[in-house]
Design a protein around this motif. Structure first.
Motif, PDB file in Angstrom:
ATOM      1  N   PHE A 101     -82.509 -81.008 -13.155  1.00  0.00           N
ATOM      2  CA  PHE A 101     -81.240 -79.624 -13.171  1.00  0.00           C
ATOM      3  C   PHE A 101     -79.599 -79.450 -12.924  1.00  0.00           C
ATOM      4  CE2 PHE A 101     -78.722 -75.506 -11.920  1.00  0.00           C
ATOM      5  CZ  PHE A 101     -78.865 -75.121 -13.057  1.00  0.00           C
ATOM      6  N   LEU A 102     -79.788 -80.569 -11.214  1.00  0.00           N
ATOM      7  CA  LEU A 102     -78.038 -80.993 -11.284  1.00  0.00           C
ATOM      8  C   LEU A 102     -77.184 -81.841 -12.123  1.00  0.00           C
ATOM      9  CD1 LEU A 102     -78.180 -81.677  -7.413  1.00  0.00           C
ATOM     10  CD2 LEU A 102     -77.018 -79.471  -8.520  1.00  0.00           C
ATOM     11  N   ARG A 103     -78.074 -82.887 -12.809  1.00  0.00           N
ATOM     12  CA  ARG A 103     -77.510 -83.388 -13.411  1.00  0.00           C
ATOM     13  C   ARG A 103     -77.070 -82.612 -15.115  1.00  0.00           C
ATOM     14  NH1 ARG A 103     -77.630 -88.972 -13.601  1.00  0.00           N
ATOM     15  NH2 ARG A 103     -76.607 -89.268 -15.719  1.00  0.00           N
ATOM     16  N   SER A 104     -78.298 -81.813 -15.451  1.00  0.00           N
ATOM     17  CA  SER A 104     -78.173 -81.076 -16.780  1.00  0.00           C
ATOM     18  C   SER A 104     -76.537 -80.572 -16.602  1.00  0.00           C
ATOM     19  CB  SER A 104     -79.358 -80.357 -17.365  1.00  0.00           C
ATOM     20  OG  SER A 104     -80.189 -80.811 -16.864  1.00  0.00           O
ATOM     21  N   GLU A 149     -79.301 -70.351  -9.816  1.00  0.00           N
ATOM     22  CA  GLU A 149     -80.196 -71.907  -9.562  1.00  0.00           C
ATOM     23  C   GLU A 149     -79.140 -72.794  -8.712  1.00  0.00           C
ATOM     24  OE1 GLU A 149     -83.795 -72.161 -11.678  1.00  0.00           O
ATOM     25  OE2 GLU A 149     -82.883 -70.114 -10.516  1.00  0.00           O
ATOM     26  N   TRP A 150     -78.365 -72.919  -9.407  1.00  0.00           N
ATOM     27  CA  TRP A 150     -77.459 -74.109  -9.362  1.00  0.00           C
ATOM     28  C   TRP A 150     -77.226 -74.111  -7.185  1.00  0.00           C
ATOM     29  CZ3 TRP A 150     -71.674 -73.744  -7.945  1.00  0.00           C
ATOM     30  CH2 TRP A 150     -70.566 -74.679  -7.827  1.00  0.00           C
ATOM     31  N   LYS A 151     -77.300 -72.491  -6.589  1.00  0.00           N
ATOM     32  CA  LYS A 151     -77.537 -72.761  -4.899  1.00  0.00           C
ATOM     33  C   LYS A 151     -78.695 -72.945  -4.972  1.00  0.00           C
ATOM     34  CE  LYS A 151     -73.145 -71.942  -5.274  1.00  0.00           C
ATOM     35  NZ  LYS A 151     -71.834 -72.804  -4.972  1.00  0.00           N
ATOM     36  N   ARG A 152     -79.924 -72.762  -5.370  1.00  0.00           N
ATOM     37  CA  ARG A 152     -81.221 -72.687  -4.764  1.00  0.00           C
ATOM     38  C   ARG A 152     -81.215 -74.048  -4.784  1.00  0.00           C
ATOM     39  NH1 ARG A 152     -85.829 -73.433  -7.636  1.00  0.00           N
ATOM     40  NH2 ARG A 152     -85.470 -72.963  -9.464  1.00  0.00           N
ATOM     41  N   HIS A 153     -80.565 -75.100  -6.521  1.00  0.00           N
ATOM     42  CA  HIS A 153     -81.155 -76.075  -6.399  1.00  0.00           C
ATOM     43  C   HIS A 153     -80.353 -77.262  -5.022  1.00  0.00           C
ATOM     44  CE1 HIS A 153     -84.109 -76.422  -9.358  1.00  0.00           C
ATOM     45  NE2 HIS A 153     -83.282 -75.860 -10.356  1.00  0.00           N
ATOM     46  N   ALA A 154     -79.215 -76.823  -4.612  1.00  0.00           N
ATOM     47  CA  ALA A 154     -78.218 -76.926  -4.473  1.00  0.00           C
ATOM     48  C   ALA A 154     -78.711 -76.807  -2.588  1.00  0.00           C
ATOM     49  CB  ALA A 154     -77.106 -76.977  -4.477  1.00  0.00           C
ATOM     50  N   SER A 155     -79.242 -76.232  -2.418  1.00  0.00           N
ATOM     51  CA  SER A 155     -79.686 -75.727  -1.570  1.00  0.00           C
ATOM     52  C   SER A 155     -81.331 -76.445  -1.019  1.00  0.00           C
ATOM     53  CB  SER A 155     -80.181 -74.221  -1.134  1.00  0.00           C
ATOM     54  OG  SER A 155     -81.469 -74.133  -0.001  1.00  0.00           O
ATOM     55  N   PRO A 169     -71.876 -81.082  -0.359  1.00  0.00           N
ATOM     56  CA  PRO A 169     -73.281 -81.026   0.182  1.00  0.00           C
ATOM     57  C   PRO A 169     -74.504 -80.435  -0.489  1.00  0.00           C
ATOM     58  CG  PRO A 169     -71.582 -80.082   1.743  1.00  0.00           C
ATOM     59  CD  PRO A 169     -70.663 -80.334   0.265  1.00  0.00           C
ATOM     60  N   GLY A 170     -75.645 -81.155  -0.329  1.00  0.00           N
ATOM     61  CA  GLY A 170     -76.531 -80.740  -1.982  1.00  0.00           C
ATOM     62  C   GLY A 170     -75.994 -81.185  -2.862  1.00  0.00           C
ATOM     63  N   GLY A 171     -75.887 -82.141  -3.363  1.00  0.00           N
ATOM     64  CA  GLY A 171     -75.202 -82.708  -3.947  1.00  0.00           C
ATOM     65  C   GLY A 171     -75.970 -83.540  -5.009  1.00  0.00           C
ATOM     66  N   LEU A 172     -75.369 -84.244  -5.949  1.00  0.00           N
ATOM     67  CA  LEU A 172     -76.216 -85.529  -6.409  1.00  0.00           C
ATOM     68  C   LEU A 172     -76.169 -86.350  -5.895  1.00  0.00           C
ATOM     69  CD1 LEU A 172     -75.140 -84.476 -10.469  1.00  0.00           C
ATOM     70  CD2 LEU A 172     -77.786 -84.991  -9.902  1.00  0.00           C
ATOM     71  N   ARG A 173     -74.831 -86.684  -4.545  1.00  0.00           N
ATOM     72  CA  ARG A 173     -74.840 -88.129  -4.503  1.00  0.00           C
ATOM     73  C   ARG A 173     -76.006 -88.353  -3.125  1.00  0.00           C
ATOM     74  NH1 ARG A 173     -70.270 -90.554  -0.585  1.00  0.00           N
ATOM     75  NH2 ARG A 173     -71.465 -88.981   0.833  1.00  0.00           N
ATOM     76  N   ASP A 174     -76.356 -87.018  -2.709  1.00  0.00           N
ATOM     77  CA  ASP A 174     -77.076 -86.762  -1.686  1.00  0.00           C
ATOM     78  C   ASP A 174     -78.894 -87.026  -2.126  1.00  0.00           C
ATOM     79  OD1 ASP A 174     -75.430 -85.509   0.009  1.00  0.00           O
ATOM     80  OD2 ASP A 174     -76.167 -84.044   0.161  1.00  0.00           O
ATOM     81  N   VAL A 185     -60.608 -79.099   0.244  1.00  0.00           N
ATOM     82  CA  VAL A 185     -60.720 -77.778   0.787  1.00  0.00           C
ATOM     83  C   VAL A 185     -61.583 -76.390  -0.275  1.00  0.00           C
ATOM     84  CG1 VAL A 185     -61.088 -75.744   2.278  1.00  0.00           C
ATOM     85  CG2 VAL A 185     -60.106 -78.384   3.441  1.00  0.00           C
ATOM     86  N   ALA A 186     -60.813 -76.135  -1.164  1.00  0.00           N
ATOM     87  CA  ALA A 186     -60.410 -75.627  -2.255  1.00  0.00           C
ATOM     88  C   ALA A 186     -62.041 -75.906  -3.587  1.00  0.00           C
ATOM     89  CB  ALA A 186     -59.484 -74.960  -3.341  1.00  0.00           C
ATOM     90  N   GLU A 187     -62.614 -77.466  -3.426  1.00  0.00           N
ATOM     91  CA  GLU A 187     -63.028 -77.791  -4.518  1.00  0.00           C
ATOM     92  C   GLU A 187     -64.713 -78.252  -4.035  1.00  0.00           C
ATOM     93  OE1 GLU A 187     -61.176 -81.502  -5.905  1.00  0.00           O
ATOM     94  OE2 GLU A 187     -59.443 -80.351  -7.226  1.00  0.00           O
ATOM     95  N   ILE A 188     -64.529 -78.270  -3.002  1.00  0.00           N
ATOM     96  CA  ILE A 188     -65.873 -78.577  -2.103  1.00  0.00           C
ATOM     97  C   ILE A 188     -66.902 -77.843  -2.304  1.00  0.00           C
ATOM     98  CG2 ILE A 188     -65.701 -77.503  -0.035  1.00  0.00           C
ATOM     99  CD1 ILE A 188     -66.899 -80.690   1.815  1.00  0.00           C
ATOM    100  N   GLU A 189     -66.596 -76.592  -2.512  1.00  0.00           N
ATOM    101  CA  GLU A 189     -68.333 -76.017  -2.828  1.00  0.00           C
ATOM    102  C   GLU A 189     -68.170 -75.763  -4.341  1.00  0.00           C
ATOM    103  OE1 GLU A 189     -70.320 -73.943  -1.135  1.00  0.00           O
ATOM    104  OE2 GLU A 189     -69.039 -75.432   0.791  1.00  0.00           O
TER     105      GLU A 189
END
Length: 1001
Positions: free
Chosen positions: A415-418, A461-467, A359-364, A348-352
Motif C-alpha cells: 500500500f505504501l509503495r502504491s 488506510e495510510w495511517k492504518r498501514h503505517a501503524s 515512523p512506520g514508513g517504507l524504510r522501516d 518537523v512540518a514534514e515528518i508526519e
C-alpha cells in the motif's frame, strides 16, 4: 440557444461522474475537437473511472488538438471509442499523470504505444525495453524513447494490469535498458576509450533490488579493468570518462527534461573516492575499511550494463563478505545505530507526511528485512534476494519472521509503495511527501480504488498501514525468538536454536544461550501468564536491545517476573498501562543500581505505571517526612522503626533513579529531557529531601526508644556539603553537624550524654546490614574535624567560631542548612554562622590566598594515583571542585553585599553572581555546563555500576551504558570522552581567571 435545463442536466451528469469543476469540463466537452464523440456515453463513463476526470479530459483535448490533421484526430477518437483497452489505458494515464499528459501533447503519436495488447506486452522485460530504446542516439532522443516506454508501464499500472511489485520490476528493467543505452551513447562518442577498458555498471538500491520507483536516483557502482595489453592507469581514466558521460546522459536537463540522477555515492569512500575502481581495489576496500551499512547496501548489488562478466565477478567476489558482515566486531553497535530512526534531518512540518523515512514508513520495512537477511543469510541461501517482498516471503517460509506478521507487513508495504508511485507519477518528480492539497489527495485516493470518500479513506488506510509497520517493526526481530522456545504450534516453521542465537548476538546479546533460557522460562506453556509474556516480550526485547546491556535487562526482567508472576496486577500493569512496560525495560537494562533497589521490593514496579499508585515524580520533603514519621510511629522498637524508614528510602531512591533513567533515555512517546541541568536539580533535590526525611524519622525513632517523648536536650541536624546544597547523588554520604541545647533545668552532662547517644545510635541504625542500602553519616566538617566532639551545644559552637574558626570552616559553612530536628535551634545556628560565611566587607586578601593555597594543595595531594585528571569528575580539571570553589569564593567575598549569593546551592549562587555582574554570562554558562555534566557523569556511574565513583568506568560495556545515559548512541563513547574533556577544559580556563586571580574580583 441552449434549451432551459440542458446545462443543469450536463452539469449534474459531470458531477456524478466525479468531475470537480463541471463548468470547465462542460466547456471542454463542447470543444470542436471532441465533437465526433461528445455524445457517446462510453466517453463519460471512461473519464469517470479515472483518478482525476478533469485532468483526463483536459489531457485528451490537448492530445486531440496536437494531432497532425483531421485524419489523425479521427483515428485517435475512433480507436478510443472502439477499443476499450486503449480507452482505459490512455484515459487512465491522462487522469493520473499531468507529466505524461504533457509528453503526449509534445509527442502526439506516442498514444499508439498503448494500442498494443499482446501477451508479451503485459509484462515486458529488459529486452523489450531495449528494443523500445534502440533508435535513441543522443540524450534528447533517449529521453523521448524513455518516456514512451514509461507511458506503457504507467498505463498497465493505473489500469491494474500489473501490481505494485510488477510495476517496480518493470521500472527497474527500463532503468537497466536506459543505462545500457546511455553507455552505448558514451562509447560511441569515445570509441578509443571503449576499446581500452572493460566497464561494468552495478545497480544498487531499488534499481539493483528490482523494485524501482517512478522517479528515483538510480544508485550505481562502477567497476573497471584494462583490456589485455592496456595500461591499467590509462584504462581506468578511460573508464572514468565513460562512466561520467553515462551519468550526464541520464542526469542532465535537456529540452525534454532529464531522466533521473545517476548516483554513484555508494561506492567505496563515497564522493571522495574514485568513480571507477578495479575489482581488486573494491575487494581490498571491503575487506579492510567498509562499514556495516556498506555491506547492507551490497545486498542489492546487481550487474546491469557494460561488461556483464566483470559485473558478475564483482558480485561473486564480494558476496562472501556480505554474508560475513554479522560476524564483524562492530556489527552490533552499527546495527543499534541503524535501527534508530534518524528523523532529525526531516523538517518537523514534514515528518508526519514522510512516506519513506517517517515512523512506520517504507524504510522501516526495508531495513528490518535487510537486517534479518544479514543475520540469517549466512546459513540460509534462500534469503539472498535483493527484492524486499521476495526476501520477506523467504524469511516467513524459513520461520525467521512470523507468517501473520509477514502478511501484514507485505500488505502495508504494497500500500505504501502504491501511494509513493501515485504521488511521483503525477509530476514525475522525486518526492516521498504525501501532499496536503485536497485535490492531490483525492486523485491519489481514487487511483487506489477508494471512491466513496477518497480523502478520508486514503488517510485512514495510510495511517492504518503505517501503524502496522510501526507496531511490527520491532516485533519482527523478536517474536520468532519466542516461537522458537515456546513450542506451541506443531508444524509451524520456526527458528532453529542456532538461528535464534545468531539473531540475539546480532541484536547485542552477549550470552544468547542464557537469553534463550530466560525466554523459555518466561514464555513457555499454555498458561495465561505465559500468553501475556509472549505478547509483551517482543516489545520488551527491543527496548532491552536499545541499551548497552540487553542481557542484564532480560535477566532482571526474569527475576522481577519470577518474584511477581503470581500477583494479579503485575502483568496486567505491563500489558494495559502504556508507560509501565517501557519504563520497566529502560530501568532494568540501564545498570545495576535501579534493578538492585527494585529486587529488594519488587512491588515498587507499580511506581512505573501511570495509573493509581504510579507516578515517578519525586515526592516533597514534607510528604516524605510525614510518611516516614507515620511508619516510625507504628513500629514497635527503634530498630524496627529505622528499618521502616530505610524501606521508604529504598523505594524512593528507586523512584528517583527510575525517573532519572526514563528522562535520560527518553521513550517512544517522549524524547530525552533536553534540560540536563533541570534533571540534575531534580535528582539532587529528591535524594537530599529523602535523606533529610530519613534522618528526621531515625531521630524520632532513637529518641522515642531511649527517652520516650522528650530528649533532655533540644537537638538539630545541620546539613553540610552536597547535602546542605540539595545536591546529593545516589551514593553520597550525608555530611552533617549536630547541635544541641540542654532544656531548661536539665543537667548539662546528662544532656551531652543524651545527645552523643542519639548520634551514635542514629549512625548505627542507619548502617545496620539489611536489604536496604545504608546511609552513612559523615560529621568530619565539625569544628576540629575528627578530633573534635561529635556534638556541641550552640554556645560551644559560638565560642569556637569566635575564637578558633579557620578559613576552611567558614568556607564549609556556606553549605550549612537545617535538615532535621529542632527547627528553631537549627535556625539560631544558621544565624550564628551567617557572619562567618558572609563576612562584612568580604574576605581579606590573606584569607583569599589561604583558600587558593588549600585548593592547590587538594589538587596535588588528593587526586588518586594513576587517575586521569582530565576525566576525574570531582578533583579533575574543570570538575566539580573547580566550579564549586570558584562559586564559593565569590560567595565569601560578595555574599555580604549580594543577597542572591546567600544560598547553599551551587547553580543558584552562580546565577546570582551572573545577575550581579560578578561573572560574565558566557563564563557562568561555561561553569554551569561543566558542573552539570560532571554531576551527570557521577550519577551515571552510580546507576550503571551500583557503587559510587568519580571517574568513567574502564569496562567497555559499563562505559557504553554511561554514554547511553548521557545521550550518546552506540559507538560514540569516544565522542563522549572528547566532549567531556572539551567542556571541562573550557571551565578550567574560567577557573584560572576567576579563582586563581588572573582577574581580580
Amino acid at each position: 440557444m441552449m434549451a432551459p435545463g440542458r446545462r443543469s442536466s450536463t452539469f449534474s451528469r459531470l458531477l456524478r461522474h466525479g468531475f470537480t469543476d463541471p463548468s470547465a469540463a462542460e466547456r471542454l466537452m463542447e470543444s470542436a475537437e471532441l465533437a465526433p464523440i461528445r455524445n457517446d456515453p462510453v466517453l463519460l463513463d471512461a473519464l469517470g473511472a479515472t483518478a482525476d476526470p478533469d485532468l483526463a479530459l483536459l489531457g485528451l483535448v490537448r492530445l486531440v488538438e496536437a494531432q497532425d490533421g483531421h485524419t489523425a484526430q479521427r483515428e485517435l477518437l475512433d480507436t478510443l471509442i472502439a477499443a476499450k483497452p486503449l480507452r482505459d489505458r490512455l484515459l487512465g494515464v491522462l487522469g493520473a499523470s499531468a507529466a505524461l499528459g504533457d509528453h503526449l501533447a509534445r509527442h502526439p503519436l506516442d498514444w499508439q504505444v498503448l494500442v498494443t495488447y499482446e501477451p508479451q506486452d503485459l509484462h515486458p522485460g529488459t529486452a523489450e525495453f531495449e528494443r523500445g530504446l534502440a533508435d535513441a542516439s543522443d540524450p534528447v532522443t533517449l529521453r523521448v524513447a524513455y518516456r514512451r516506454c514509461l507511458l506503457s508501464i504507467a498505463a498497465r499500472d493505473v489500469c491494474g494490469t500489473t501490481d505494485v511489485a510488477q510495476t517496480a520490476a518493470e521500472l527497474a528493467d527500463l532503468a537497466t535498458a536506459t543505462l545500457r543505452a546511455a553507455l552505448a551513447i558514451a562509447q560511441a562518442a569515445a570509441p578509443e576509450d571503449a576499446a581500452m577498458c572493460r566497464l561494468a555498471v552495478i545497480a544498487m538500491g531499488k534499481c539493483g533490488g528490482h523494485e524501482l520507483n517512478y522517479v528515483s536516483d538510480v544508485d550505481v557502482i562502477f567497476v573497471g579493468e584494462a583490456v589485455d595489453g592496456a595500461d591499467e592507469g590509462k584504462a581506468l581514466r578511460a573508464a572514468t570518462r565513460l562512466a561520467s558521460h553515462l551519468m550526464r546522459v541520464c542526469s542532465e536537463t535537456t529540452v525534454e527534461g532529464s531522466i533521473w540522477p545517476v548516483d554513484a555515492n555508494l561506492r567505496p569512500e563515497g564522493r571522495n573516492g574514485p568513480l571507477v575502481r578495479t575489482l581488486s581495489s573494491h575487494l581490498a576496500y571491503y575487506q579492510r575499511w567498509a562499514k556495516t551499512w556498506e555491506f547492507q547496501a551490497l545486498l542489492k548489488a546487481r550487474p546491469v550494463a557494460g561488461d556483464l562478466d566483470l559485473g558478475e565477478a564483482y558480485v561473486t567476489t564480494l558476496a562472501p563478505l556480505v554474508w560475513q558482515a554479522a560476524e564483524r566486531d562492530n556489527f552490533v553497535p552499527d546495527v543499534q545505530k541503524m535501527r534508530r530512526r534518524v528523523v532529525e534531518n526531516i523538517p518537523v512540518a514534514e515528518i508526519e507526511r514522510e512516506l519513506k523515512l517517517g515512523p512506520g514508513g517504507l524504510r522501516d520495512v526495508e531495513f528490518a528485512v535487510q537486517l534479518l537477511q544479514l543475520v540469517h543469510g549466512r546459513a540460509d541461501t534462500s534469503l539472498r534476494s535483493g527484492t524486499t517482498l521476495d526476501a520477506l516471503k523467504a524469511l516467513a517460509a524459513g520461520g525467521y519472521v512470523g507468517r501473520v506478521d509477514a502478511v501484514l507487513l507485505e500488505d502495508a508495504y504494497r500500500f505504501l509503495r502504491s501511494m509513493e508511485h501515485r504521488i511521483q507519477l503525477f509530476r514525475l518528480r522525486r518526492t516521498h511527501l504525501v501532499p496536503e492539497e485536497d485535490a492531490d489527495l483525492r486523485r491519489i485516493g481514487r487511483s487506489l480504488g477508494l471512491r466513496t470518500d477518497p480523502i478520508a479513506e486514503l488517510n485512514r488506510e495510510w495511517k492504518r498501514h503505517a501503524s502496522v509497520v510501526r507496531r511490527l517493526h520491532e516485533k519482527l526481530f523478536y517474536r520468532p525468538l519466542l516461537d522458537a522456545v515456546a513450542q506451541l504450534a506443531p508444524g509451524e516453521s520456526r527458528l532453529s536454536t542456532n538461528a535464534a542465537r545468531e539473531r540475539l548476538v546480532a541484536l547485542g546479546y552477549a550470552d544468547p544461550a542464557a537469553a534463550l533460557r530466560h525466554l523459555e522460562a518466561l514464555a513457555s506453556g499454555v498458561s495465561r501468564k505465559a500468553a501475556i509474556q509472549r505478547t509483551l516480550l517482543p516489545v520488551l526485547l527491543g527496548w532491552f536491545a536499545d541499551s548497552a546491556d540487553p542481557d542484564a535487562g532480560l535477566f532482571n526482567f526474569r527475576k522481577v517476573s519470577d518474584a511477581l508472576g503470581k500477583t494479579p496486577w503485575y502483568l496486567r500493569l505491563l500489558r494495559d498501562e502504556g508507560a509501565a512496560a517501557e519504563n520497566l525495560a529502560r530501568v532494568l537494562s540501564a545498570g545495576r543500581l535501579a534493578p538492585d533497589l527494585l529486587m529488594r521490593a519488587p512491588e515498587a514496579v507499580a511506581l512505573l505505571g501511570d495509573g493509581d499508585g504510579g507516578g515517578l515524580e519525586p515526592r516533597s520533603r514534607a510528604h516524605l517526612e510525614q510518611e516516614i514519621l507515620a511508619a516510625v510511629g507504628r513500629a514497635s522498637g527503634g530498630e524496627a522503626a529505622v528499618t521502616a524508614a530505610r524501606g521508604v528510602r529504598r523505594r524512593e531512591l528507586f523512584r528517583t533513579a527510575a525517573i532519572d533513567i526514563v528522562k535520560s533515555y527518553g521513550t517512544e512517546e517522549t524524547p530525552a529531557d533536553a534540560d540536563q541541568g533541570a534533571l540534575v536539580d531534580l535528582v539532587g533535590g529528591a535524594v537530599s529531601d529523602l535523606t533529610a526525611a530519613t534522618l528526621a524519622g531515625t531521630l524520632r525513632a532513637v529518641v522515642r526508644d531511649g527517652w520516650g517523648d522528650t530528649l533532655p536536650t533540644r537537638f538539630a541536624v545541620i546539613g553540610m556539603g552536597r547535602f546542605g546544597g540539595h545536591e546529593l547523588g545516589y551514593g553520597s554520604d550525608a555530611d552533617v553537624l549536630f547541635v544541641h541545647e540542654p532544656r531548661e533545668g536539665a543537667d548539662e552532662q546528662e544532656a551531652s550524654r543524651a545527645a552523643n547517644s542519639v548520634v551514635s545510635e542514629m549512625r548505627r541504625l542507619l548502617q545496620v546490614s539489611s536489604a536496604d542500602p545504608p546511609l552513612l553519616i559523615d560529621a568530619d566538617l565539625r569544628p576540629e574535624g575528627k578530633s573534635g566532639p561529635l556534638v556541641r551545644t550552640l554556645k560551644s559552637y559560638e565560642a569556637y567560631y569566635r575564637r578558633w574558626s579557620l578559613v576552611w570552616e567558614a568556607h564549609a559553612l556556606l553549605r550549612a542548612e537545617v535538615v532535621a530536628g529542632d527547627e528553631e535551634l537549627g535556625q539560631r545556628f544558621i544565624e550564628l554562622v551567617d557572619p562567618l560565611r558572609y563576612p562584612a566587607e568580604g574576605l581579606g586578601e590573606d584569607a583569599v590566598r589561604e583558600i587558593r593555597r588549600l585548593k592547590a594543595r587538594m589538587e596535588s595531594e588528593r587526586m588518586p594515583r594513576g587517575a586521569d585528571p582530565t576525566l576525574h569528575t570531582k578533583l579533575g580539571r574543570g570538575g566539580l571542585s573547580d566550579v564549586e570553589w570558584t562559586v564559593q569564593l565569590l560567595q565569601l567575598r560578595h555574599g555580604w553585599a549580594e543577597p542572591g549569593l546567600r544560598t547553599t546551592r551551587t547553580r543558584e549562587a552562580l546565577a546570582a553572581a551572573c545577575a550581579a555582574e560578578l561573572i560574565s554570562g558566557e563564563d557562568a554558562s561555561t561553569l554551569d555546563e561543566a558542573w552539570v555534566l560532571a554531576t551527570r557523569v557521577r550519577n551515571a556511574v552510580m546507576l550503571v555500576r551500583g557503587r559510587a565513583g568519580d571517574t568513567f568506568p574502564s569496562d567497555g560495556r559499563e562505559l557504553a551504558a554511561v554514554g547511553r545515559y548521557l545521550g550518546y548512541g552506540p559507538g560514540h563513547v569516544g565522542d563522549m570522552l572528547d566532549d567531556y574533556r572539551r567542556t571541562t577544559r573550557r571551565a578550567r580556563g574560567v577557573v584560572e581567571e576567576l579563582f586563581y586571580g588572573a582577574a581580580e574580583r
